[in-house]
Every structure is written in C-alpha cells, then in structure tokens.
Design an enzyme around this catalytic site. Structure first.
Site, PDB file in Angstrom:
ATOM      1  N   ILE A 145       5.052  -2.760   5.063  1.00  0.00           N
ATOM      2  CA  ILE A 145       6.307  -3.487   5.273  1.00  0.00           C
ATOM      3  C   ILE A 145       6.422  -3.824   6.761  1.00  0.00           C
ATOM      4  CG2 ILE A 145       8.826  -3.391   5.016  1.00  0.00           C
ATOM      5  CD1 ILE A 145       7.346  -3.142   2.304  1.00  0.00           C
TER       6      ILE A 145
ATOM      7  N   ASN B 271      15.934   7.488   3.734  1.00  0.00           N
ATOM      8  CA  ASN B 271      14.977   6.513   4.276  1.00  0.00           C
ATOM      9  C   ASN B 271      14.344   6.969   5.593  1.00  0.00           C
ATOM     10  OD1 ASN B 271      13.996   3.582   4.898  1.00  0.00           O
ATOM     11  ND2 ASN B 271      15.332   4.129   6.622  1.00  0.00           N
TER      12      ASN B 271
ATOM     13  N   ALA C 168       0.746  13.619   2.861  1.00  0.00           N
ATOM     14  CA  ALA C 168       1.190  14.866   2.219  1.00  0.00           C
ATOM     15  C   ALA C 168       2.714  14.909   2.135  1.00  0.00           C
ATOM     16  CB  ALA C 168       0.673  16.072   3.006  1.00  0.00           C
TER      17      ALA C 168
ATOM     18  N   TYR D 131       1.192  12.532   6.975  1.00  0.00           N
ATOM     19  CA  TYR D 131       2.147  11.556   6.427  1.00  0.00           C
ATOM     20  C   TYR D 131       1.983  11.449   4.905  1.00  0.00           C
ATOM     21  CZ  TYR D 131       4.617   7.046   5.940  1.00  0.00           C
ATOM     22  OH  TYR D 131       5.482   6.038   5.576  1.00  0.00           O
TER      23      TYR D 131
ATOM     24  N   LYS E  42       4.797  12.374   2.116  1.00  0.00           N
ATOM     25  CA  LYS E  42       5.313  11.357   1.189  1.00  0.00           C
ATOM     26  C   LYS E  42       4.990  11.709  -0.264  1.00  0.00           C
ATOM     27  CE  LYS E  42       7.357   8.571   4.076  1.00  0.00           C
ATOM     28  NZ  LYS E  42       8.814   8.360   4.016  1.00  0.00           N
TER      29      LYS E  42
ATOM     30  N   ASN F 233      19.936  14.364  13.082  1.00  0.00           N
ATOM     31  CA  ASN F 233      18.496  14.520  12.862  1.00  0.00           C
ATOM     32  C   ASN F 233      18.338  15.089  11.451  1.00  0.00           C
ATOM     33  OD1 ASN F 233      15.869  15.366  12.709  1.00  0.00           O
ATOM     34  ND2 ASN F 233      15.934  16.645  14.537  1.00  0.00           N
TER      35      ASN F 233
HETATM   36  P1  NAP Z   1      11.258   2.261  11.444  1.00  0.00           P
HETATM   37  O1  NAP Z   1      11.545   0.812  11.637  1.00  0.00           O
HETATM   38  O2  NAP Z   1      10.408   2.974  12.415  1.00  0.00           O
HETATM   39  O3  NAP Z   1      12.635   3.023  11.231  1.00  0.00           O
HETATM   40  C1  NAP Z   1      12.639   4.406  11.050  1.00  0.00           C
HETATM   41  C2  NAP Z   1      14.071   4.883  10.969  1.00  0.00           C
HETATM   42  O4  NAP Z   1      14.055   6.288  10.721  1.00  0.00           O
HETATM   43  C3  NAP Z   1      14.830   4.640  12.253  1.00  0.00           C
HETATM   44  O5  NAP Z   1      16.117   4.176  11.963  1.00  0.00           O
HETATM   45  C4  NAP Z   1      14.895   6.043  12.876  1.00  0.00           C
HETATM   46  O6  NAP Z   1      16.114   6.260  13.595  1.00  0.00           O
HETATM   47  C5  NAP Z   1      14.930   6.913  11.640  1.00  0.00           C
HETATM   48  N1  NAP Z   1      14.538   8.278  11.929  1.00  0.00           N
HETATM   49  C6  NAP Z   1      13.345   8.739  12.353  1.00  0.00           C
HETATM   50  N2  NAP Z   1      13.398  10.062  12.510  1.00  0.00           N
HETATM   51  C7  NAP Z   1      14.652  10.451  12.175  1.00  0.00           C
HETATM   52  C8  NAP Z   1      15.315  11.700  12.106  1.00  0.00           C
HETATM   53  N3  NAP Z   1      14.698  12.847  12.450  1.00  0.00           N
HETATM   54  N4  NAP Z   1      16.608  11.734  11.689  1.00  0.00           N
HETATM   55  C9  NAP Z   1      17.244  10.590  11.354  1.00  0.00           C
HETATM   56  N5  NAP Z   1      16.672   9.381  11.400  1.00  0.00           N
HETATM   57  C10 NAP Z   1      15.388   9.314  11.806  1.00  0.00           C
HETATM   58  O7  NAP Z   1      10.511   2.494  10.035  1.00  0.00           O
HETATM   59  P2  NAP Z   1      10.625   1.762   8.628  1.00  0.00           P
HETATM   60  O8  NAP Z   1       9.366   1.028   8.419  1.00  0.00           O
HETATM   61  O9  NAP Z   1      11.931   1.059   8.472  1.00  0.00           O
HETATM   62  O10 NAP Z   1      10.561   3.057   7.688  1.00  0.00           O
HETATM   63  C11 NAP Z   1      11.630   3.481   6.879  1.00  0.00           C
HETATM   64  C12 NAP Z   1      11.073   4.412   5.801  1.00  0.00           C
HETATM   65  O11 NAP Z   1      10.142   3.692   4.992  1.00  0.00           O
HETATM   66  C13 NAP Z   1      10.303   5.598   6.355  1.00  0.00           C
HETATM   67  O12 NAP Z   1      10.568   6.734   5.571  1.00  0.00           O
HETATM   68  C14 NAP Z   1       8.855   5.181   6.204  1.00  0.00           C
HETATM   69  O13 NAP Z   1       7.993   6.291   6.115  1.00  0.00           O
HETATM   70  C15 NAP Z   1       8.935   4.411   4.904  1.00  0.00           C
HETATM   71  N6  NAP Z   1       7.828   3.474   4.712  1.00  0.00           N
HETATM   72  C16 NAP Z   1       7.606   2.456   5.590  1.00  0.00           C
HETATM   73  C17 NAP Z   1       6.554   1.596   5.363  1.00  0.00           C
HETATM   74  C18 NAP Z   1       6.225   0.472   6.294  1.00  0.00           C
HETATM   75  O14 NAP Z   1       5.138  -0.137   6.140  1.00  0.00           O
HETATM   76  N7  NAP Z   1       7.087   0.112   7.230  1.00  0.00           N
HETATM   77  C19 NAP Z   1       5.722   1.776   4.252  1.00  0.00           C
HETATM   78  C20 NAP Z   1       5.988   2.827   3.394  1.00  0.00           C
HETATM   79  C21 NAP Z   1       7.052   3.664   3.620  1.00  0.00           C
HETATM   80  P3  NAP Z   1      16.201   6.461  15.194  1.00  0.00           P
HETATM   81  O15 NAP Z   1      15.359   5.369  15.802  1.00  0.00           O
HETATM   82  O16 NAP Z   1      17.661   6.348  15.442  1.00  0.00           O
HETATM   83  O17 NAP Z   1      15.656   7.836  15.474  1.00  0.00           O
END
Ligand code: NAP
Length: 244
Positions: free
Chosen positions: A185, A87, A154, A152, A156, A60
């Site tokens: 995304i 990430n 804040a 969120y 980021k 975590n």
């Molecule tokens: P996602 O598909 O929901 O994946 C999130 C990942 O983060 C999962 O692998 C999850 O792992 C992991 N995670 C969550 N809490 C965690 C913790 N406490 N410790 C370790 N791992 C943790 O989301 P995503 O869209 O790929 O997002 C990836 C990053 O991009 C994030 O930081 C998100 O804020 C950023 N982002 C996403 C978007 C978008 O539109 N998708 C836009 C801007 C920024 P587990 O499931 O194993 O817990």
C-alpha cells in the site's frame, strides 16, 4: 445516536484514510497517534472544520496504561465505542542474523501486543452493550511470510491468530472480530522502496497496481457495517490478487 470509532495509528497513511472515511460516514472518530502530533492535529482540525466529529488521543498502543486511559476517556466523551480499528504498526526489514532482541521485541510490542492491549481494553464495554466490531490490520506477510521480515511477519501472523481466537470468544456477545491483510500500500511505510522496486513488485500483482490507503479504509468500513454482521474471524486480503 452517533457511533464511535477508535482508529489507532491514524496520524497518517491507512489510519488517516480510515479516520476520514468513518468521519464522512457520520462516526465520532478518535484519531490515535503516538509521535506525530502535528499530522494528527491537522487531520482532526480539518475534519472538525468540515462539520465532522473527531478528536485526537496520544497513546502508545504498546503501553497498557496509555491504552486503558484512551478507552476510558473515549467512553467518557462519547458514551460508547462501537468500532475499534487496530491499525497502528511499524515495519522492520533485516536479515534474522542482524535482527537483535530489542528490534524483535519492539516489533512484537507495537504490532501484536498493541492489538492485544486495545482489544482487551474495549472488550468489557462492548460485551456490556452486546455489540461491537473489531478490525485488526494484519498484512499479507502475516499470511505468507516475507524474506528479511521475520519479526514483522511473525507479529502480523500473530494478529491473525489473535483475531480468529477472539472472534470465537466474543461471538456469543454479538461482537465481530476480523482482520484485513493489505498487500503493498502506498504510504510512508514504504517510502524506502525505489521506483524500480515498486515497478518490479507491480509485475506480480494481478490487478497491476499497488494499493492505496483508501482501498484498505473501504474494507474496514465494510467490516464495520451491518452488512458484514455475519462475518467474523475472517482475514480479508486487500492485495490486488498478489496473495490468493
Ligand atoms: P504509516 O504510514 O507508517 O503509519 C503508521 C501509523 O501507526 C502512524 O500513524 C503511527 O503514528 C502509528 N503508530 C506507530 N507506532 C505506534 C504506537 N506505538 N502507538 C500508536 N500508534 C503508532 O503506515 P501504514 O502503511 O499506514 O500502516 C498502517 C498499518 O497497515 C500498519 O499496521 C502496517 O503494518 C499495516 N500494513 C501496511 C502495509 C503497507 O504496504 N503500507 C501493508 C500491510 C500492512 P505516529 O507517527 O503518531 O507514531
């Protein structure tokens, strides 16, 4: 010698795409996960069975002890950490009036303190080697703010501040620190959006589509490359022109 990357939150979405791309480029890849053991394990097995170097590590990112252990075990296993992609993240949408302290704290803990914990843990080994690349996944909402996403946004925005400060602090040691600010995304993070929501959103995106996880992974690979050696403290938007 093979380079090693840790990708936090690599069990799915952007992190998984990043892990795959770095593995294909010859890195040892540490696939960090928190809850999704099965997805992380399947990803790792598929990489290894295709001849790539990968392993999984549960931690975590909000928990300093778990992060420190992950860094220690990675160093023991591979000898160095060349790239860290922070990430891991969680989303949270609510009116501020309905956002309680526990929600706020958990968003900050994972999205901001998690980045701090991981950066702090890799700093000494990277400084010792006088090289390293840190890539923090922020969000365009950290740049411009999103309605109903105060916590969120804040967190980021905090990631961007952390990135700029740490870039200055670590530059004398030959380490670069950059952020990526993705737009919308296509991952499970946005599974709550209806087709209609996405269609409306796309109307505001100059490139006329939402992004995919590979769009972000490609940017991370570039920032980790020697070609990006003179880039530090920057925020690379991967948003189709939505925020310019
Ligand atoms: P996602 O598909 O929901 O994946 C999130 C990942 O983060 C999962 O692998 C999850 O792992 C992991 N995670 C969550 N809490 C965690 C913790 N406490 N410790 C370790 N791992 C943790 O989301 P995503 O869209 O790929 O997002 C990836 C990053 O991009 C994030 O930081 C998100 O804020 C950023 N982002 C996403 C978007 C978008 O539109 N998708 C836009 C801007 C920024 P587990 O499931 O194993 O817990």
């Amino acid at each position: 010698m093979k380079k090693t990357v840790i990708v936090t939150g690599a069990s799915k979405g952007i992190g998984a795409a990043t892990a795959i791309l770095f593995a294909q480029k010859g890195y040892n890849v540490v696939i960090n996960y928190n809850n999704s053991f099965e997805s992380a394990d399947i990803l790792c097995r598929s990489l290894v069975s295709n001849g790539f170097s990968a392993s999984i590590h549960k931690a975590n990112v909000a928990n300093k002890l778990e992060v420190d252990l992950m860094i220690k075990e990675t160093l023991y296993k591979y000898g160095s950490i060349d790239v860290l992609v922070n990430n891991a993240g969680i989303a949270y949408q609510n009116l501020i009036t309905d956002t309680d302290e526990v929600d706020f704290d958990s968003i900050i803990d994972v999205n901001l303190k998690g980045v701090f914990n991981c950066c702090k843990a890799v700093t000494s080994p990277m400084v010792e080697k006088k090289c390293g690349k840190i890539i923090n996944i922020s969000s365009m909402w950290g740049q411009v703010g999103a309605s109903c996403e105060v916590a969120y946004s804040a967190a980021k925005a905090g990631v961007i501040g952390l990135t700029k400060a740490l870039a200055k602090e670590l530059a004398p040691s030959g380490i670069t620190v950059n952020a990526i600010a993705p737009g919308l995304i296509e991952t499970s993070m946005n599974a709550n959006l209806s087709e209609e929501d996405i269609k409306d959103f796309i109307e505001g995106i100059p490139l006329g589509r939402i992004g995919n996880a590979d769009d972000v992974a490609n940017a991370a690979l570039f920032l980790a490359s020697d070609e990006a050696g003179y880039i530090t403290g920057q925020v690379l938007g991967v948003n189709g022109g939505y925020v310019v």
